[in-house]
Structures are given as C-alpha cells and as structure tokens.
Design a protein around this motif. Structure first.
Motif, PDB file in Angstrom:
ATOM      1  N   ARG A  61       0.856  -1.376   0.203  1.00 40.11           N
ATOM      2  CA  ARG A  61       0.429   0.109   0.324  1.00 40.11           C
ATOM      3  C   ARG A  61       1.355   1.437  -0.097  1.00 40.11           C
ATOM      4  N   ASP A  62       0.573   2.336  -0.128  1.00 37.47           N
ATOM      5  CA  ASP A  62       1.022   3.715  -0.843  1.00 37.47           C
ATOM      6  C   ASP A  62       0.677   4.139   1.143  1.00 37.47           C
ATOM      7  N   GLU A  63       1.676   5.315   1.031  1.00 36.94           N
ATOM      8  CA  GLU A  63       1.528   6.334   2.239  1.00 36.94           C
ATOM      9  C   GLU A  63      -0.126   6.337   2.249  1.00 36.94           C
ATOM     10  N   ASN A  64      -0.346   6.621   1.542  1.00 33.24           N
ATOM     11  CA  ASN A  64      -2.316   7.310   1.745  1.00 33.24           C
ATOM     12  C   ASN A  64      -2.552   6.187   2.289  1.00 33.24           C
ATOM     13  N   MET A  65      -2.443   5.526   2.398  1.00 39.07           N
ATOM     14  CA  MET A  65      -3.614   4.268   3.408  1.00 39.07           C
ATOM     15  C   MET A  65      -3.840   4.610   4.952  1.00 39.07           C
ATOM     16  N   LYS A  66      -5.092   4.694   4.487  1.00 39.78           N
ATOM     17  CA  LYS A  66      -5.465   4.953   6.370  1.00 39.78           C
ATOM     18  C   LYS A  66      -5.145   4.079   7.867  1.00 39.78           C
ATOM     19  N   ILE A  67      -4.411   4.512   8.304  1.00 45.19           N
ATOM     20  CA  ILE A  67      -3.687   3.827   9.178  1.00 45.19           C
ATOM     21  C   ILE A  67      -4.542   4.288  10.694  1.00 45.19           C
ATOM     22  N   LYS A  68      -5.324   3.285  11.548  1.00 43.77           N
ATOM     23  CA  LYS A  68      -5.254   4.384  13.343  1.00 43.77           C
ATOM     24  C   LYS A  68      -4.645   3.068  13.938  1.00 43.77           C
ATOM     25  N   ILE A  69      -4.617   3.956  15.387  1.00 43.46           N
ATOM     26  CA  ILE A  69      -3.484   3.269  15.712  1.00 43.46           C
ATOM     27  C   ILE A  69      -4.546   3.528  16.811  1.00 43.46           C
ATOM     28  N   ASP A  70      -4.713   2.086  17.854  1.00 43.73           N
ATOM     29  CA  ASP A  70      -4.688   2.962  19.128  1.00 43.73           C
ATOM     30  C   ASP A  70      -3.983   2.061  20.399  1.00 43.73           C
ATOM     31  N   LEU A  71      -4.246   2.164  21.955  1.00 44.67           N
ATOM     32  CA  LEU A  71      -3.787   1.456  22.254  1.00 44.67           C
ATOM     33  C   LEU A  71      -4.628   0.757  23.233  1.00 44.67           C
ATOM     34  N   ALA A  72      -4.265  -0.678  23.398  1.00 41.97           N
ATOM     35  CA  ALA A  72      -4.279  -1.764  23.568  1.00 41.97           C
ATOM     36  C   ALA A  72      -4.256  -1.979  25.323  1.00 41.97           C
ATOM     37  N   ARG A  73      -2.943  -2.006  25.557  1.00 42.07           N
ATOM     38  CA  ARG A  73      -2.562  -2.745  26.769  1.00 42.07           C
ATOM     39  C   ARG A  73      -1.322  -2.308  27.096  1.00 42.07           C
ATOM     40  N   LYS A  74      -0.683  -2.307  28.584  1.00 41.92           N
ATOM     41  CA  LYS A  74       0.553  -2.743  28.807  1.00 41.92           C
ATOM     42  C   LYS A  74       1.362  -3.838  29.216  1.00 41.92           C
ATOM     43  N   GLU A  75       1.771  -3.486  29.379  1.00 45.29           N
ATOM     44  CA  GLU A  75       2.733  -5.445  29.625  1.00 45.29           C
ATOM     45  C   GLU A  75       4.389  -5.385  29.880  1.00 45.29           C
ATOM     46  N   GLY A  76       4.280  -5.040  31.016  1.00 42.55           N
ATOM     47  CA  GLY A  76       6.392  -4.737  31.747  1.00 42.55           C
ATOM     48  C   GLY A  76       6.016  -3.633  30.953  1.00 42.55           C
ATOM     49  N   ASN A  77       6.994  -3.369  30.072  1.00 45.55           N
ATOM     50  CA  ASN A  77       8.355  -2.464  29.947  1.00 45.55           C
ATOM     51  C   ASN A  77       7.747  -2.849  27.677  1.00 45.55           C
ATOM     52  N   THR A  78       6.732  -3.373  27.480  1.00 45.86           N
ATOM     53  CA  THR A  78       5.901  -3.750  26.840  1.00 45.86           C
ATOM     54  C   THR A  78       4.254  -2.759  26.407  1.00 45.86           C
ATOM     55  N   ILE A  79       4.330  -1.953  25.365  1.00 42.12           N
ATOM     56  CA  ILE A  79       2.875  -1.208  24.796  1.00 42.12           C
ATOM     57  C   ILE A  79       2.514  -1.411  23.899  1.00 42.12           C
ATOM     58  N   VAL A  80       1.160  -2.683  24.026  1.00 42.45           N
ATOM     59  CA  VAL A  80       1.021  -3.432  22.940  1.00 42.45           C
ATOM     60  C   VAL A  80       0.084  -2.454  21.816  1.00 42.45           C
ATOM     61  N   TYR A  81      -0.118  -1.852  20.915  1.00 39.04           N
ATOM     62  CA  TYR A  81      -1.465  -0.999  19.922  1.00 39.04           C
ATOM     63  C   TYR A  81      -1.940  -1.888  19.348  1.00 39.04           C
TER      64      TYR A  81
END
Length: 74
Positions: free
Chosen positions: A48-68
């Motif tokens: 896909r090109d850079e115009n592809m719409k992407i949404k990033i949502d915070l899901a959870r934290k696991e220690g020193n890892t953040i899952v989006y």
C-alpha cells in the motif's frame, strides 16, 4: 482488519514489531520514530502507499511493552 503492534522499551531505545508479519520491525531512540518506521514497513509488506489510512489505538501494557492495535481496511 486489526493487527497488533508491540513496542518494547529498552535501555537505549524502542523496538516496534508487528508479530504477524515476519520482518516487520524497527528500532529507534524515540518511541514515535520506531512506530513510524514500522508502519512504513507495514505499508510496504501490505503493498500500500503512504495514503493508506491507518488508525493506532492503545490496547494494553505488559511490563516494558506497550501493545497497540493497527486498524486498517484491507
């Protein structure tokens, strides 16, 4: 479609990875840069090109890892 984006903080920076796409990961000193670099690779792997719409949502934290959640139309 929804995929995980895992961002792990280490002593010298951040690693961002999309576990379901082999090789889709990057490292940077700043979290935002690691995420942006990984999303650029994600677009490449999804053909896909850079115009592809992407949404990033915070899901959870696991220690020193953040899952989006990466939310996009396939």
């Amino acid at each position: 479609m929804v995929l995980d984006l895992r961002v792990t903080k280490s002593d010298d920076g951040f690693t961002a990875i999309v576990p379901s796409i082999n090789g889709c990961e990057s490292w940077a000193h700043k979290e935002e840069d690691a995420i942006n670099n990984t999303l650029e690779l994600f677009r490449f792997y999804m053909q896909r090109d850079e115009n592809m719409k992407i949404k990033i949502d915070l899901a959870r934290k696991e220690g020193n890892t953040i899952v989006y959640k990466i939310i996009f139309d396939k």
